[in-house]
Design an enzyme around this catalytic site. Structure first.
Site, PDB file in Angstrom:
ATOM      1  N   ASP A  35      -7.012  16.808 -28.853  1.00  0.00           N
ATOM      2  CA  ASP A  35      -6.868  15.368 -29.041  1.00  0.00           C
ATOM      3  C   ASP A  35      -5.695  14.844 -28.211  1.00  0.00           C
ATOM      4  O   ASP A  35      -4.721  15.572 -27.970  1.00  0.00           O
ATOM      5  CB  ASP A  35      -6.598  15.040 -30.514  1.00  0.00           C
ATOM      6  N   ARG A  36      -5.763  13.588 -27.843  1.00  0.00           N
ATOM      7  CA  ARG A  36      -4.734  12.999 -26.995  1.00  0.00           C
ATOM      8  C   ARG A  36      -3.311  13.159 -27.556  1.00  0.00           C
ATOM      9  O   ARG A  36      -2.394  13.522 -26.807  1.00  0.00           O
ATOM     10  CB  ARG A  36      -5.034  11.510 -26.755  1.00  0.00           C
TER      11      ARG A  36
END
Length: 237
Positions: free
Chosen positions: A58-59
């Site tokens: 995930d970012r």
């Protein structure tokens, strides 16, 4: 330029910083873009560079990401992820005191349509998917609990959703209710860090079949948590 943790033939493991996308549409910076630039630089190439990405982080999450330089290696790595033979270990710092000190969390998760969020749903929800992880407590601090997490399934935002559903949001993860800041302040909220890190990856080299075990160092923001670690556990910058 990306921080390379391992490079052997067509297999590369890079350290993804929080706030950076693993993969993104053309024109947006990502780990993939940076790795392609790095490959061009070390190989003296121009034009297109192939990179296969068998998994993503995930970012707002940091940690180790493995990529492949050609299609055959990418396929063999993808098969390992699909067959759950890749060992992924995460460190998460969450709010509250997690009890018991070790255990499994089993839930049914749903990705909310049209939103970058997941949630726990009833066991009989027709669109939910089973999610399971194992955890153990590494330490308890004034800000909460330091966990080591091993995923047994790979659901959307799995660790973040399952922890938050039990009142233990990952520090800095305002999307799932965290009230505790983490990492340096940013102008764009999408670049915000959370205290979740892909600490270890274990897999077989896609071509030689030799076992590979990679430990990903922590970024400086983690020093603020005063974890009992050595300097070598952190990235030298």
């Amino acid at each position: 330029m990306p921080h390379i943790l391992y490079h052997n033939g067509p297999c590369i493991v890079a350290l993804k910083p929080a706030g950076l996308l693993t993969h993104a549409p053309e024109g947006i910076d990502s780990l993939e873009v940076q790795l392609k630039d790095w490959v061009r630089a070390i190989e003296g190439k121009t034009g297109n560079v192939y990179l296969g990405l068998p998994h993503r982080l995930d970012r707002p999450v940091s940690g180790a990401v493995v990529v492949a330089r050609h299609v055959r290696a990418a396929r063999k790595l993808s098969e390992q992820f699909e067959n759950r033979t890749v060992h992924k270990r995460y460190w998460a710092c969450v709010s509250g005191v997690v009890e018991p000190e070790s255990g499994k969390w089993r839930d049914r998760l749903l990705k909310i349509k049209g939103q970058p969020r997941g949630l726990v749903v009833d066991a009989d929800h027709p669109e939910g998917r089973d999610a399971e992880l194992s955890y153990r407590v590494l330490g308890v601090f004034p800000w909460g609990t330091w966990l080591e997490v091993v995923l047994h399934t790979g659901r959307y935002h799995q660790i973040r959703v399952q922890a938050a559903a039990r009142g233990h949001a990952v520090l800095g993860d305002t999307l799932y209710g965290s009230l505790t800041s983490f990492g340096p302040p940013v102008e764009d909220f999408r670049e915000q860090s959370i205290a979740l890190h892909g600490r270890q990856l274990e897999f077989l080299h896609p071509m030689t079949r030799e076992p590979v075990s990679i430990i990903a160092p922590l970024f400086p923001a983690w020093r603020e948590l005063a974890l009992p670690l050595e300097d070598q556990d952190f990235l030298s910058v």
